[in-house]
Design a protein around this motif. Structure first.
Motif, short mmCIF file in Angstrom:
data_model
loop_
_atom_site.label_atom_id
_atom_site.label_comp_id
_atom_site.label_asym_id
_atom_site.label_seq_id
_atom_site.Cartn_x
_atom_site.Cartn_y
_atom_site.Cartn_z
N GLY A 180 0.83 -1.20 0.00
CA GLY A 180 0.00 0.00 0.00
C GLY A 180 0.87 1.24 0.00
N ALA A 181 0.23 2.41 -0.06
CA ALA A 181 0.97 3.68 -0.14
C ALA A 181 0.61 4.58 1.02
CB ALA A 181 0.66 4.39 -1.47
N TYR A 182 1.63 5.35 1.49
CA TYR A 182 1.36 6.40 2.46
C TYR A 182 2.09 7.67 2.05
CZ TYR A 182 5.97 5.75 4.75
OH TYR A 182 7.31 5.70 5.03
N ASN A 183 1.69 8.77 2.66
CA ASN A 183 2.29 10.07 2.37
C ASN A 183 3.46 10.28 3.33
OD1 ASN A 183 2.94 12.81 2.08
ND2 ASN A 183 0.81 13.41 1.73
N HIS A 184 4.67 10.27 2.80
CA HIS A 184 5.85 10.38 3.66
C HIS A 184 6.03 11.78 4.24
CE1 HIS A 184 7.25 11.76 -0.28
NE2 HIS A 184 8.22 12.40 0.34
N HIS A 185 5.28 12.76 3.73
CA HIS A 185 5.38 14.11 4.28
C HIS A 185 4.75 14.21 5.67
CE1 HIS A 185 7.01 15.69 0.58
NE2 HIS A 185 5.97 15.27 -0.11
N ASN A 186 3.67 13.43 5.89
CA ASN A 186 2.98 13.49 7.19
C ASN A 186 2.75 12.11 7.81
OD1 ASN A 186 0.90 12.44 5.60
ND2 ASN A 186 -0.19 14.40 5.45
N ASN A 187 3.24 11.06 7.12
CA ASN A 187 3.10 9.68 7.60
C ASN A 187 1.65 9.23 7.72
OD1 ASN A 187 5.84 9.15 7.69
ND2 ASN A 187 6.06 9.75 9.83
N ASN A 188 0.75 9.84 6.95
CA ASN A 188 -0.64 9.41 6.90
C ASN A 188 -0.85 8.44 5.74
OD1 ASN A 188 -1.49 10.92 9.10
ND2 ASN A 188 -1.91 12.73 7.85
N TYR A 189 -1.76 7.52 5.94
CA TYR A 189 -2.07 6.56 4.88
C TYR A 189 -2.73 7.28 3.70
CZ TYR A 189 -3.49 2.18 2.68
OH TYR A 189 -3.64 1.14 1.80
N ALA A 190 -2.37 6.93 2.49
CA ALA A 190 -2.94 7.56 1.30
C ALA A 190 -4.38 7.07 1.10
CB ALA A 190 -2.09 7.22 0.08
N THR A 191 -5.30 8.01 0.99
CA THR A 191 -6.72 7.64 0.91
C THR A 191 -7.03 6.83 -0.34
OG1 THR A 191 -7.22 9.77 -0.15
CG2 THR A 191 -7.47 9.63 2.25
N PHE A 192 -6.25 6.98 -1.40
CA PHE A 192 -6.51 6.27 -2.64
C PHE A 192 -6.03 4.83 -2.60
CE2 PHE A 192 -2.40 8.40 -3.18
CZ PHE A 192 -1.57 7.31 -3.46
N SER A 193 -5.13 4.51 -1.68
CA SER A 193 -4.44 3.22 -1.69
C SER A 193 -5.38 2.06 -1.43
CB SER A 193 -3.32 3.24 -0.66
OG SER A 193 -2.56 2.05 -0.72
N GLY A 194 -5.34 1.04 -2.29
CA GLY A 194 -6.23 -0.10 -2.18
C GLY A 194 -6.17 -0.77 -0.82
N ARG A 195 -7.35 -1.08 -0.27
CA ARG A 195 -7.44 -1.61 1.08
C ARG A 195 -7.99 -3.04 1.06
NH1 ARG A 195 -10.38 3.51 2.84
NH2 ARG A 195 -12.12 2.15 3.35
N GLY A 196 -7.64 -3.77 2.10
CA GLY A 196 -8.17 -5.10 2.30
C GLY A 196 -9.45 -5.04 3.12
N PRO A 197 -9.90 -6.18 3.62
CA PRO A 197 -9.28 -7.49 3.44
C PRO A 197 -9.65 -8.09 2.11
CG PRO A 197 -11.26 -7.70 4.75
CD PRO A 197 -11.09 -6.24 4.49
N THR A 198 -9.14 -9.28 1.82
CA THR A 198 -9.54 -9.98 0.61
C THR A 198 -10.98 -10.48 0.76
OG1 THR A 198 -8.69 -12.11 1.39
CG2 THR A 198 -7.17 -10.71 0.16
N ARG A 199 -11.64 -10.71 -0.36
CA ARG A 199 -13.01 -11.23 -0.33
C ARG A 199 -13.00 -12.68 0.16
NH1 ARG A 199 -17.02 -13.76 -3.38
NH2 ARG A 199 -15.39 -14.68 -4.68
N LEU A 200 -14.05 -13.08 0.79
CA LEU A 200 -14.30 -14.43 1.30
C LEU A 200 -13.43 -14.79 2.50
CD1 LEU A 200 -14.89 -16.67 -1.86
CD2 LEU A 200 -16.54 -15.62 -0.33
N ASN A 201 -12.12 -15.01 2.27
CA ASN A 201 -11.29 -15.49 3.37
C ASN A 201 -10.83 -14.37 4.29
OD1 ASN A 201 -9.37 -14.29 1.70
ND2 ASN A 201 -8.56 -16.25 0.96
#
Length: 331
Positions: A216-237
Motif C-alpha cells: 500500500g501507499a502512504y504520504n511520507h510528508h505526514n506519515n498518513n495513509y494515502a486515501t486512494f491506496s487499495g485496502r483489504g481485506p480480501t473477499r471471502l477469506n
C-alpha cells in the motif's frame, strides 16, 4: 505471466535471487486470491529464490466497489451512475454459488429490465438504446464463487447516462455476502461510480495473491495513509492485505521522454519494497549471511521490521503490518 515465468526461471538457472516488481493491477476477478493469475503467481513464487512485490492499486477512494449482506427474502437496490460521454461499462457481481439471488436492472427512466433468468449462462436484453449482456458464471475447479458479469453495450456512441440501480432479491441464501466492482477508475469518467461505495476490499488483482508482498501507499510528508491506496481485506477469506505500506505520494521519479517528475500511486510505492527485498537477498544470499532469505522468510522479515505507530492495532486493512523499514528488517 510469461514475463514472470521467464524472470523466475532465468534467476533459478543462473543461481541468483530475483526480486520482481509488479506495479500493475485491475478489478477483473474475485479479489480473493483464487484467479488463475494469482494461483500462477503463487506457484511461481516457489521457483528459485524470489520475491514478488505487487501494488494494491489506487481504487479505495474511487467509488468503484460496493457490497453488502443479504438474507433470504430481503431486497436491496445498489445505485450507480453512468457518466455522460461514457462509451463502455461493465459490472462484476461476485457471490457464493450456493446463494440464489434474482437480479433486475432499473434504468434512469425507471424501466425495469428483468428479473434476469439464471438458467441460461448468457442473457441478452435491450434497454435505453443499449444492449445488456449478462453472463452467469459457474464455480470452477479452483473456486466455489460465482461471477455475474453485466456488460453495457452502446448502440450509438455513448451509454445512457444517469442514475441506474441493480435490484437484488434474495431467494435462497446460505452465505449472503456479495461484492460488485466496476472497472478501474482510470478507464472511467469521474461520474461513473457507485452512490454508496465501500472502500474496503479495493485491492486490485493480483495483489490479493497469498505469496506476493502486497504494498500500500502512504504520504511520507505526514506519515498518513494515502486515501486512494487499495485496502483489504480480501473477499471471502478476509485475509489481511496489504502486507505493508511504503511512500507513494509525491515521489520524484524518472519521466517518460527524459528528465524527472513527481508521481503518486501504489505503482511508485511498490518499487521501494522491491528494492528493499533485493537488498535483503543480496545481503543474505549473495554475500552468504543467510542463504534462505527469500520467499516467505523474506516477507516475514519485512513484516517484523515494519514500523508501527502509537496504539493502532496491527495488522489492519490499510497499513498491513506497518511502514517499510529496511534497517529493522535484517534478521
Amino acid at each position: 505471466m510469461q514475463a514472470i515465468d521467464y524472470v523466475s526461471r532465468k534467476g533459478a538457472a543462473l543461481g541468483r535471487p530475483t526480486a520482481i516488481n509488479l506495479s500493475f493491477g485491475n478489478n477483473y476477478g474475485g479479489h480473493d486470491g483464487e484467479s488463475l493469475l494469482e494461483q500462477f503467481i503463487d506457484q511461481i513464487a516457489g521457483i528459485g529464490r524470489t520475491a514478488i512485490c505487487v501494488g494494491t492499486g489506487n481504487e479505495a477512494a474511487a467509488a468503484t466497489h460496493t457490497g453488502g449482506l443479504l438474507k433470504t427474502g430481503q431486497t436491496e437496490d445498489v445505485y450507480f451512475s453512468i457518466s455522460p460521454y461514457e462509451t463502455n461499462l461493465c459490472l462484476q457481481l461476485w457471490k457464493q454459488y450456493v446463494d440464489d439471488i434474482s437480479i433486475s436492472l432499473i434504468t434512469p427512466t425507471g424501466i425495469r429490465v428483468g428479473p434476469l433468468v439464471t438458467k441460461n449462462k448468457t442473457v441478452k436484453v435491450s434497454a435505453e438504446d443499449m444492449e445488456l449482456i449478462i453472463f452467469y458464471g459457474e464455480p470452477s475447479p479452483y473456486s466455489m464463487s460465482q461471477e455475474i458479469f453485466i456488460d453495457f453495450i452502446n448502440r450509438s456512441y455513448y451509454l445512457q447516462p444517469g442514475l441506474w440501480s441493480v435490484h437484488l432479491e434474495a431467494q435462497n441464501i446460505i452465505d449472503g455476502k456479495y461484492d460488485i466492482w466496476m472497472p478501474g477508475s482510470i478507464s472511467l469518467n469521474s461520474m461513473s461510480r457507485f452512490y454508496y461505495p465501500d472502500g474496503d476490499t479495493t485491492l486490485t488483482i493480483p495483489s490479493t495473491a497469498r505469496k506476493v508482498i502486497s504494498v500500500g501507499a502512504y504520504n511520507h510528508h505526514n506519515n498518513n495513509y494515502a486515501t486512494f491506496s487499495g485496502r483489504g481485506p480480501t473477499r471471502l477469506n478476509q485475509s489481511i492485505k496489504p502486507d505493508l505500506a511504503a511512500p507513494g505520494v509525491d515521489i520524484m521519479s524518472t519521466a517518460a521522454g527524459g528528465g524527472y517528475d513527481r508521481v503518486t500511486g501504489t505503482s511508485f510505492a511498490t518499487p521501494f519494497v522491491t528494492g528493499a527485498a533485493a537488498l535483503l537477498m543480496e545481503w543474505g544470499i549473495v554475500k552468504g549471511n543467510d542463504p534462505y532469505l527469500y520467499g516467505e522468510k523474506l516477507k516475514a522479515c519485512l513484516l517484523k521490521g515494519a514500523r508501527r505507530r502509537g496504539q493502532q492495532h496491527y495488522p489492519d486493512s490499510q497499513w498491513g503490518w506497518g511502514r517499510l523499514c529496511l534497517e529493522d528488517s535484517f534478521p
